[in-house]
Design a protein around this motif. Structure first.
Motif, PDB file in Angstrom:
ATOM      1  N   MET A  84       0.849  -1.183   0.000  1.00 23.07           N
ATOM      2  CA  MET A  84       0.000   0.000   0.000  1.00 23.07           C
ATOM      3  C   MET A  84       0.891   1.241   0.000  1.00 23.07           C
ATOM      4  O   MET A  84       1.488   1.568   1.016  1.00 23.07           O
ATOM      5  N   THR A  85       0.981   1.901  -1.131  1.00 24.36           N
ATOM      6  CA  THR A  85       1.855   3.068  -1.250  1.00 24.36           C
ATOM      7  C   THR A  85       1.134   4.188  -1.989  1.00 24.36           C
ATOM      8  O   THR A  85       0.101   3.967  -2.621  1.00 24.36           O
ATOM      9  N   ILE A  86       1.730   5.386  -1.922  1.00 24.76           N
ATOM     10  CA  ILE A  86       1.174   6.522  -2.668  1.00 24.76           C
ATOM     11  C   ILE A  86       1.184   6.190  -4.161  1.00 24.76           C
ATOM     12  O   ILE A  86       0.251   6.519  -4.888  1.00 24.76           O
ATOM     13  N   LYS A  87       2.240   5.492  -4.609  1.00 27.68           N
ATOM     14  CA  LYS A  87       2.329   5.108  -6.027  1.00 27.68           C
ATOM     15  C   LYS A  87       1.126   4.229  -6.421  1.00 27.68           C
ATOM     16  O   LYS A  87       0.533   4.423  -7.481  1.00 27.68           O
ATOM     17  N   ASN A  88       0.761   3.294  -5.564  1.00 29.49           N
ATOM     18  CA  ASN A  88      -0.411   2.437  -5.842  1.00 29.49           C
ATOM     19  C   ASN A  88      -1.680   3.295  -5.939  1.00 29.49           C
ATOM     20  O   ASN A  88      -2.525   3.080  -6.805  1.00 29.49           O
ATOM     21  N   ILE A  89      -1.801   4.271  -5.032  1.00 31.88           N
ATOM     22  CA  ILE A  89      -2.988   5.144  -5.024  1.00 31.88           C
ATOM     23  C   ILE A  89      -3.086   5.916  -6.339  1.00 31.88           C
ATOM     24  O   ILE A  89      -4.158   6.022  -6.934  1.00 31.88           O
ATOM     25  N   MET A  90      -1.938   6.435  -6.795  1.00 37.15           N
ATOM     26  CA  MET A  90      -1.944   7.277  -7.996  1.00 37.15           C
ATOM     27  C   MET A  90      -2.089   6.451  -9.281  1.00 37.15           C
ATOM     28  O   MET A  90      -2.583   6.969 -10.283  1.00 37.15           O
ATOM     29  N   SER A  91      -1.650   5.209  -9.269  1.00 35.61           N
ATOM     30  CA  SER A  91      -1.703   4.428 -10.520  1.00 35.61           C
ATOM     31  C   SER A  91      -2.991   3.609 -10.658  1.00 35.61           C
ATOM     32  O   SER A  91      -3.332   3.178 -11.750  1.00 35.61           O
ATOM     33  N   ARG A  92      -3.715   3.382  -9.557  1.00 38.47           N
ATOM     34  CA  ARG A  92      -4.937   2.581  -9.644  1.00 38.47           C
ATOM     35  C   ARG A  92      -6.010   3.252 -10.486  1.00 38.47           C
ATOM     36  O   ARG A  92      -6.183   4.448 -10.445  1.00 38.47           O
ATOM     37  N   ARG A  93      -6.698   2.474 -11.271  1.00 34.43           N
ATOM     38  CA  ARG A  93      -7.885   2.967 -11.980  1.00 34.43           C
ATOM     39  C   ARG A  93      -8.789   1.767 -12.170  1.00 34.43           C
ATOM     40  O   ARG A  93      -8.335   0.623 -12.070  1.00 34.43           O
ATOM     41  N   SER A  94     -10.048   2.011 -12.448  1.00 35.69           N
ATOM     42  CA  SER A  94     -11.003   0.912 -12.583  1.00 35.69           C
ATOM     43  C   SER A  94     -10.815   0.186 -13.909  1.00 35.69           C
ATOM     44  O   SER A  94     -10.743   0.835 -14.955  1.00 35.69           O
ATOM     45  N   VAL A  95     -10.755  -1.133 -13.856  1.00 38.92           N
ATOM     46  CA  VAL A  95     -10.637  -1.965 -15.064  1.00 38.92           C
ATOM     47  C   VAL A  95     -11.860  -2.883 -15.113  1.00 38.92           C
ATOM     48  O   VAL A  95     -12.168  -3.559 -14.133  1.00 38.92           O
ATOM     49  N   ARG A  96     -12.544  -2.876 -16.256  1.00 39.93           N
ATOM     50  CA  ARG A  96     -13.775  -3.675 -16.379  1.00 39.93           C
ATOM     51  C   ARG A  96     -13.664  -4.799 -17.397  1.00 39.93           C
ATOM     52  O   ARG A  96     -14.612  -5.542 -17.601  1.00 39.93           O
ATOM     53  N   SER A  97     -12.492  -4.931 -18.078  1.00 34.25           N
ATOM     54  CA  SER A  97     -12.280  -6.034 -19.025  1.00 34.25           C
ATOM     55  C   SER A  97     -11.028  -6.810 -18.641  1.00 34.25           C
ATOM     56  O   SER A  97      -9.955  -6.209 -18.502  1.00 34.25           O
ATOM     57  N   TYR A  98     -11.205  -8.110 -18.495  1.00 35.19           N
ATOM     58  CA  TYR A  98     -10.119  -8.960 -17.992  1.00 35.19           C
ATOM     59  C   TYR A  98      -9.740 -10.017 -19.021  1.00 35.19           C
ATOM     60  O   TYR A  98     -10.580 -10.450 -19.832  1.00 35.19           O
ATOM     61  N   SER A  99      -8.465 -10.437 -18.978  1.00 35.40           N
ATOM     62  CA  SER A  99      -7.948 -11.382 -19.980  1.00 35.40           C
ATOM     63  C   SER A  99      -8.427 -12.804 -19.720  1.00 35.40           C
ATOM     64  O   SER A  99      -8.355 -13.644 -20.607  1.00 35.40           O
ATOM     65  N   GLY A 100      -8.862 -13.106 -18.513  1.00 36.94           N
ATOM     66  CA  GLY A 100      -9.265 -14.468 -18.173  1.00 36.94           C
ATOM     67  C   GLY A 100      -8.091 -15.316 -17.712  1.00 36.94           C
ATOM     68  O   GLY A 100      -8.260 -16.442 -17.232  1.00 36.94           O
ATOM     69  N   GLU A 101      -6.885 -14.762 -17.808  1.00 38.97           N
ATOM     70  CA  GLU A 101      -5.680 -15.478 -17.362  1.00 38.97           C
ATOM     71  C   GLU A 101      -5.708 -15.574 -15.830  1.00 38.97           C
ATOM     72  O   GLU A 101      -5.954 -14.564 -15.159  1.00 38.97           O
ATOM     73  N   PRO A 102      -5.472 -16.763 -15.270  1.00 40.93           N
ATOM     74  CA  PRO A 102      -5.525 -16.860 -13.798  1.00 40.93           C
ATOM     75  C   PRO A 102      -4.347 -16.154 -13.128  1.00 40.93           C
ATOM     76  O   PRO A 102      -3.324 -15.909 -13.767  1.00 40.93           O
ATOM     77  N   LEU A 103      -4.504 -15.861 -11.866  1.00 39.55           N
ATOM     78  CA  LEU A 103      -3.400 -15.272 -11.097  1.00 39.55           C
ATOM     79  C   LEU A 103      -2.307 -16.319 -10.947  1.00 39.55           C
ATOM     80  O   LEU A 103      -2.618 -17.507 -10.782  1.00 39.55           O
ATOM     81  N   ASN A 104      -1.057 -15.918 -11.014  1.00 41.50           N
ATOM     82  CA  ASN A 104      -0.010 -16.926 -10.794  1.00 41.50           C
ATOM     83  C   ASN A 104       0.063 -17.262  -9.303  1.00 41.50           C
ATOM     84  O   ASN A 104      -0.444 -16.522  -8.455  1.00 41.50           O
ATOM     85  N   ALA A 105       0.685 -18.403  -9.020  1.00 40.93           N
ATOM     86  CA  ALA A 105       0.672 -18.936  -7.645  1.00 40.93           C
ATOM     87  C   ALA A 105       1.300 -17.964  -6.663  1.00 40.93           C
ATOM     88  O   ALA A 105       0.832 -17.829  -5.521  1.00 40.93           O
TER      89      ALA A 105
END
Ligand SMILES: Cc1cc2nc3c(=O)[nH]c(=O)nc-3n(C[C@H](O)[C@H](O)[C@H](O)COP(=O)(O)O)c2cc1C
Length: 261
Positions: free
Chosen positions: A1-22
């Motif tokens: 949780m950083t200021i950089k995360n706050i400034m770079s986050r934006r809403s994404v509504r389309s996903y690739s369907g690729e699963p999260l890596n382990a």
């Protein structure tokens, strides 16, 4: 949780369907456990959970979200300041996911409550006010997703959100708290309503008010408290949130104050 995360986050509504890596999934689950072991600013215990589409009955998002395979969700026992604490705790997870380069979008309205409640094993007396897909951006954007997106990125000017001493005097930027207030201004909010109103009081106190009336606006307020706290901590400024005896400011409802140590 950083200021950089706050400034770079934006809403994404389309996903690739690729699963999260382990590795990412392991980190996400560990962070969820960590946050679940703490309570929110107002003392509520929020139950965060990671959910996979397919593991349970298909998790619905009314066509707004495309291609999502995994979600994060927050449940909370109903009570005073419950929605504020949900927003506060859930946003920590959103920012953590952003730090792993994972895409998210808070959903307070456009999701199927029935399917998610089942997947969360919702208890009697618990509410399930917010979920978010978590994954990688990609795929084709839905028409609705594109429409909602065109409204994002715009934020109200400083002068409409931040005040100095009273609600008639806009606050000038430029002191040690500028980054923390900008972190609030960049926060996500339901229909981008930006209900946060902050009044600076002297050199070291900030009073948080809300111009919103709905449960979603209460989550927006919790998200803003999270952003403010993350930013001041990173700037090395110490302080605490405290509910003071304060009246509302006209149509702005008083929530809590932040007081520098
Ligand atoms: C509490 C809350 C509820 C939201 N509910 C929805 C929703 O139901 N559907 C949706 O598409 N976006 C939803 N959003 C996302 C907002 O529309 C988005 O955060 C805002 O437009 C600002 O855009 P940004 O996140 O890209 O900065 C919600 C956001 C918040 C904070």
């Amino acid at each position: 949780m950083t200021i950089k995360n706050i400034m770079s986050r934006r809403s994404v509504r389309s996903y690739s369907g690729e699963p999260l890596n382990a590795e990412d999934l392991g980190k996400l689950r560990a962070f969820i456990n960590e946050v679940n072991g703490t309570s929110g600013i107002f003392g509520n215990n929020v139950r965060l959970q990671y959910l996979e589409n397919g593991e349970v009955e298909k998790l619905g998002t009314y066509g707004v979200i495309q291609g999502a395979r995994a979600f994060i969700a927050a449940a909370c026992k109903k009570g005073a300041y419950d929605m504020e604490d949900v927003g506060y705790q859930f946003e920590k997870l959103i920012l953590f996911a952003t730090g792993l380069d994972l895409a998210t979008v808070c959903l307070g309205g456009t999701f199927s409550r029935g399917a998610f409640s089942k997947a969360m094993n919702l208890n009697e007396g618990e509410a399930l006010p917010i979920v978010s897909p978590v994954g990688h951006e990609g795929g084709k954007k839905s028409l609705l997703g594109r429409f909602i997106k065109s409204n994002a990125g715009n934020r109200k000017p400083w002068g409409e959100l931040f005040f100095d001493g009273d609600f008639n005097t806009p606050l000038a930027a430029g002191d040690e708290f500028t980054v923390a207030l900008e972190a609030v201004r960049q926060a996500p909010s339901a229909i981008n309503a930006q209900p946060w109103r902050i009044m600076k009081d002297g050199d070291s106190v900030f009073h948080f008010y809300s111009a919103g009336k709905t449960d979603m606006n209460r989550m927006d307020m919790g998200i803003a408290l999270c952003h403010f706290e993350v930013a001041v901590a990173e700037k090395g400024i110490e302080g605490q949130f405290k509910v003071l005896e304060r009246s509302n400011g006209g149509e702005f409802k008083y929530l809590v104050s932040w007081i520098k140590d």
